[in-house]
Design a protein around this motif. Structure first.
Motif, PDB file in Angstrom:
ATOM      1  N   ARG A   8       0.840  -1.197   0.000  1.00 57.91           N
ATOM      2  CA  ARG A   8       0.000   0.000   0.000  1.00 57.91           C
ATOM      3  C   ARG A   8       0.872   1.244   0.000  1.00 57.91           C
ATOM      4  N   GLN A   9       0.523   2.186  -0.851  1.00 57.57           N
ATOM      5  CA  GLN A   9       1.157   3.499  -0.896  1.00 57.57           C
ATOM      6  C   GLN A   9       0.169   4.486  -0.264  1.00 57.57           C
ATOM      7  N   LEU A  10       0.588   5.136   0.827  1.00 54.95           N
ATOM      8  CA  LEU A  10      -0.297   6.013   1.579  1.00 54.95           C
ATOM      9  C   LEU A  10       0.290   7.411   1.646  1.00 54.95           C
ATOM     10  N   LEU A  11      -0.523   8.410   1.321  1.00 55.16           N
ATOM     11  CA  LEU A  11      -0.061   9.791   1.319  1.00 55.16           C
ATOM     12  C   LEU A  11      -0.444  10.470   2.628  1.00 55.16           C
ATOM     13  N   ALA A  12       0.564  10.918   3.366  1.00 52.64           N
ATOM     14  CA  ALA A  12       0.321  11.630   4.617  1.00 52.64           C
ATOM     15  C   ALA A  12      -0.418  12.930   4.337  1.00 52.64           C
ATOM     16  N   GLY A  13      -1.406  13.240   5.170  1.00 49.63           N
ATOM     17  CA  GLY A  13      -2.205  14.435   4.975  1.00 49.63           C
ATOM     18  C   GLY A  13      -3.418  14.213   4.098  1.00 49.63           C
ATOM     19  N   ASP A  15      -4.410  10.328   3.005  1.00 50.44           N
ATOM     20  CA  ASP A  15      -4.890   8.991   3.345  1.00 50.44           C
ATOM     21  C   ASP A  15      -4.895   8.750   4.849  1.00 50.44           C
ATOM     22  N   PHE A  16      -4.090   9.478   5.561  1.00 52.97           N
ATOM     23  CA  PHE A  16      -4.044   9.448   7.026  1.00 52.97           C
ATOM     24  C   PHE A  16      -3.463  10.777   7.487  1.00 52.97           C
ATOM     25  N   VAL A  30       4.079   7.013   2.817  1.00 60.48           N
ATOM     26  CA  VAL A  30       4.442   5.896   3.677  1.00 60.48           C
ATOM     27  C   VAL A  30       3.988   4.632   2.957  1.00 60.48           C
ATOM     28  N   TYR A  31       4.775   3.575   3.072  1.00 60.26           N
ATOM     29  CA  TYR A  31       4.433   2.320   2.403  1.00 60.26           C
ATOM     30  C   TYR A  31       4.256   1.201   3.428  1.00 60.26           C
ATOM     31  N   LEU A  32       3.249   0.384   3.203  1.00 60.67           N
ATOM     32  CA  LEU A  32       3.042  -0.835   3.974  1.00 60.67           C
ATOM     33  C   LEU A  32       3.280  -2.013   3.035  1.00 60.67           C
ATOM     34  N   ILE A  33       4.199  -2.892   3.419  1.00 54.16           N
ATOM     35  CA  ILE A  33       4.570  -4.030   2.577  1.00 54.16           C
ATOM     36  C   ILE A  33       4.498  -5.285   3.430  1.00 54.16           C
ATOM     37  N   GLY A  34       3.856  -6.324   2.929  1.00 56.62           N
ATOM     38  CA  GLY A  34       3.747  -7.512   3.755  1.00 56.62           C
ATOM     39  C   GLY A  34       3.394  -8.768   2.986  1.00 56.62           C
ATOM     40  N   LEU A  53      -1.539   4.369  11.026  1.00 54.17           N
ATOM     41  CA  LEU A  53      -0.893   3.423  10.118  1.00 54.17           C
ATOM     42  C   LEU A  53      -0.998   1.999  10.644  1.00 54.17           C
ATOM     43  N   VAL A  54      -0.741   1.836  11.930  1.00 52.73           N
ATOM     44  CA  VAL A  54      -0.842   0.508  12.531  1.00 52.73           C
ATOM     45  C   VAL A  54      -2.270  -0.016  12.415  1.00 52.73           C
ATOM     46  N   ASP A  55      -3.244   0.863  12.689  1.00 50.78           N
ATOM     47  CA  ASP A  55      -4.645   0.443  12.630  1.00 50.78           C
ATOM     48  C   ASP A  55      -5.094   0.174  11.197  1.00 50.78           C
ATOM     49  N   MET A  56      -4.567   0.930  10.237  1.00 49.70           N
ATOM     50  CA  MET A  56      -4.918   0.680   8.836  1.00 49.70           C
ATOM     51  C   MET A  56      -4.425  -0.691   8.401  1.00 49.70           C
ATOM     52  N   ALA A  57      -3.200  -1.015   8.810  1.00 50.55           N
ATOM     53  CA  ALA A  57      -2.685  -2.347   8.503  1.00 50.55           C
ATOM     54  C   ALA A  57      -3.553  -3.406   9.182  1.00 50.55           C
TER      55      ALA A  57
END
Length: 239
Positions: A8-13, A15-16, A30-34, A53-57
């Motif tokens: 996931r590619q997330l834009l600060a301001g 997406d969160f 910020v990127y989430l990779i898993g 971010l933690v909760d989105m994951a």
């Protein structure tokens, strides 16, 4: 790999951290990779709304088990930025329900510790070419100094997460403390030269209309790749 890769590619301001004025101005990604099968995930440059971010994951069925750091600047890892306090690694490390060491390039460890307050025990120090596995998904680390001494990019399944080393239009500044124009030349035109054209570039900021592009597209239109010689490069970026 595509079936189990979580990316996931997330834009600060946007997406969160939507109410964070600094996040909206800095436009950090910020990127989430898993690994969808194991549920393990890493956060690349977690900053601003870290709990979000933690909760989105978590909402995706993933748990953050580590953080990958491209470089030590506060807009990427948290800390003080021109008098503003930015959430980041410090808050992530303090969470009782998250155990997430910071994976950093060896040359970047002092800067990360200074900016975030992290200790040696919070860091996993790497050299270029090392591999971090999240579940069964391999992520290769590539040292690309220039913006900072220990800037690094991450290669995962045909994607290059580049931090501030390379944008779709331009590259990271070399006139900040620790910046090195000659090192950036080597990183941009030589170290990244081995990255195939069909690899998709994911930058550290939204500095262009599109959030990503192939390396082939980037090479064809980014002025960084249009200097014919090292001297021509240095005449632009300064030695």
């Amino acid at each position: 790999m595509a079936d189990r890769l979580y990316f996931r590619q997330l834009l600060a301001g946007r997406d969160f951290a939507r109410d964070d004025l600094v996040a909206r101005q800095m436009v950090n990604f910020v990127y989430l990779i898993g690994d969808r099968e194991t549920g393990d995930a890493v956060a690349v440059d977690p900053a601003y709304g870290v709990r979000e971010l933690v909760d989105m994951a978590g909402a995706d069925g993933m748990r953050i088990t580590a953080a990958l750091v491209t470089h030590y600047h506060p807009d990427h890892v948290g800390g003080d930025l021109m008098g503003y306090s930015i959430e980041g690694a410090r808050e992530l490390l303090a969470m009782d329900d998250v155990s997430a060491p910071l994976h950093v390039q060896r040359a970047e460890a002092p800067g990360v510790k200074r900016v975030t307050g992290a200790s040696d025990s919070d860091l996993v120090v790497h050299d270029s070419g090392d591999e971090v596995r999240v579940g069964d998904v391999p992520i290769r680390l590539l040292h690309t100094p220039g913006h900072t001494p220990g800037s690094q990019c991450f290669l995962v399944d045909g994607r290059l997460v580049a931090g501030d080393t390379l944008f779709l239009e331009g590259c990271g500044r070399t006139d900040l403390p620790g910046g090195d124009a000659e090192a950036m030349y080597e990183s941009s035109t030589r170290r990244l030269a081995a990255i195939p054209d069909d690899t998709v570039l994911f930058p550290g900021h939204l500095y262009s209309p599109e959030p990503s592009a192939t390396m082939g597209e980037t090479r064809s239109r980014n002025y960084v790749f249009r200097f014919p010689t090292r001297d021509a490069w240095l005449s632009m970026f300064g030695a």
